[in-house]
Design an enzyme around this catalytic site. Structure first.
Site, mmCIF file in Angstrom:
data_model
loop_
_atom_site.group_PDB
_atom_site.id
_atom_site.type_symbol
_atom_site.label_atom_id
_atom_site.label_comp_id
_atom_site.label_asym_id
_atom_site.label_seq_id
_atom_site.Cartn_x
_atom_site.Cartn_y
_atom_site.Cartn_z
ATOM 1 N N HIS A 142 -2.863 -9.558 11.864
ATOM 2 C CA HIS A 142 -2.246 -8.311 11.428
ATOM 3 C C HIS A 142 -1.963 -7.467 12.664
ATOM 4 C CE1 HIS A 142 -1.380 -4.516 9.674
ATOM 5 N NE2 HIS A 142 -2.520 -3.965 10.066
ATOM 6 N N GLU A 148 0.835 -1.194 0.000
ATOM 7 C CA GLU A 148 0.000 0.000 0.000
ATOM 8 C C GLU A 148 0.879 1.257 0.000
ATOM 9 O OE1 GLU A 148 -1.647 1.387 3.985
ATOM 10 O OE2 GLU A 148 -1.912 -0.784 4.135
ATOM 11 N N CYS A 157 -3.607 -3.209 4.292
ATOM 12 C CA CYS A 157 -2.728 -4.238 4.853
ATOM 13 C C CYS A 157 -3.139 -5.658 4.483
ATOM 14 C CB CYS A 157 -2.687 -4.102 6.375
ATOM 15 S SG CYS A 157 -2.120 -2.487 6.921
#
Length: 391
Positions: free
Chosen positions: A237, A83, A115
């Protein structure tokens, strides 16, 4: 798959930056008690790129050991997830393809969804190999997390790349069906084209993440996935490591389970070691968690691992993998620890200079200050073209 072979992660390698800013230096600068960083968000330091490091140099550095070990035969696809894209049209992976000397008979594509992008890349890779088990796919997740100076997100910055070789009959982790999926249109984190630093609504982002955890688990369960009790560990994450703990407690609560702190620590504690000292690496984050888990002391042969991949905006996926017996013979633990330990500590003033450094946009010839001691560097820009070189 017609031949009954399993598919998954055959090799994994990561790279991070030349420099590191300890959170003690950040706390000293802004007067924040360091415990807010070390204990509150679970971060110890953040990786800081040199001026001649970016997502391409990090990605190539992460992938080079995989190519050195396995060669290029059979690698017909390179998927680059980020990103922190450097170009609106050209995939960053094309530069990596050139730096690594991959065959011309290769498809290269860049994927983006905050993400979550690396998990999309992994699923893309799995599908290609299910279609043709003789092929290999190189997945590269590379990001530089950047927020405005003196902003609430500054302490969570970081940078890293993870490269994974995805094959049939993998040596590290077999990826299983099904997946649990969730998407919602949320403005919790975004970066318009005219900005270098992301915009984030911290509380909105935490709420959106937790909503996605619950949504992916619901769908995963409805698709016939494993029960919670099957999993020996969970890789989340990690925008900051304590977010993984918050997410796992939410998962347990939504599934009607007790949030026993010792059990939560057993499930997550082995996955946070690299993220705590590197910082947020966006697409690479969940797979740095996997690297930390595999590189740890505990034998994981045959254990099921849950993966929760979240990308702001928002898209999320929950899926499972099984650690392949004998995986330890294929790890890169020493190299990973060296990548973390070799970073040069810098003070806040030097970090601030690097944070604010950038190329002019006039299309002229602009060399990059030398900084990295890694194998690849961004040498400069000329005629609006980025110039990379091997060191």
């Amino acid at each position: 798959m017609s031949n009954g072979a399993t598919v998954g992660i055959h090799d994994l390698s990561f790279a991070t930056t030349e420099f590191v800013l300890p959170h003690t230096a950040l706390a000293e600068y802004n007067g924040t008690p360091v415990g807010k960083y070390h204990t509150g968000i679970g971060q110890r330091s953040m990786s800081v790129p040199a001026a001649d490091e970016d997502i391409v140099t990090l990605g190539a550095t992460a992938a080079a050991p995989i190519v050195a070990r396995h060669g290029t035969d059979g690698i017909r696809t390179l998927v680059f997830a980020t990103e922190s894209s450097i170009d609106q049209a050209k995939a960053a992976g094309v530069y990596v393809h050139s730096l690594l000397g991959l065959p011309s008979a290769t498809r290269v594509v860049e994927l983006k969804q905050a993400c979550y992008g690396a998990t999309a890349a992994l699923q893309f890779a799995l599908g290609l190999i299910h279609r043709d088990p003789t092929q290999k796919v190189l997945v590269v997740a590379s990001d530089v997390s950047k927020y405005e100076l003196d902003s609430p997100g500054e302490a969570t910055q970081g940078a890293a790349a993870v490269a994974m070789l995805v094959t049939a009959d993998p040596a590290l982790v077999r990826i299983e069906d099904p997946s649990g999926l969730f998407t919602a249109d949320v403005m919790d984190f975004w970066r318009p084209n005219y900005r270098d630093a992301a915009l984030v609504d911290g509380q909105e982002s935490i709420g959106a993440y937790l909503q996605a955890v619950q949504g992916t688990w619901k769908d995963y369960s409805e698709q016939g996935g494993r029960p919670l009790e099957d999993f020996g560990a969970f890789c989340y994450h990690q925008p900051f490591t304590k977010m993984a703990y918050k997410a796992h407690r939410h998962l347990l609560n939504s599934a009607g389970r007790d949030t026993d702190e010792a059990a939560v620590e057993r499930a997550l504690g082995r996955t946070t070691g690299y993220n705590a000292v590197i910082g947020n690496s966006y697409t690479a984050s969940v797979y740095l968690g996997l690297a930390a888990l595999l590189d740890g002391a505990e034998d994981l042969d045959g254990q099921a691992v849950g993966f929760l991949s979240y990308g702001s905006g928002s898209v999320a996926e929950f899926f499972a993998g099984t650690v392949v017996p004998g995986y330890r013979e294929h790890l890169r633990t020493e190299a990973h620890r060296e990548a973390v330990e070799r970073r040069q500590p810098i003070g806040y003033d030097r970090y601030r200079e690097l944070h604010e450094w950038g190329f002019p946009t006039d299309g002229g010839d602009h060399p990059t200050p030398a900084g990295t001691t890694g194998p690849f560097r961004l040498a400069g820009i000329g005629g609006h073209k980025r110039i990379y070189e091997k060191r």
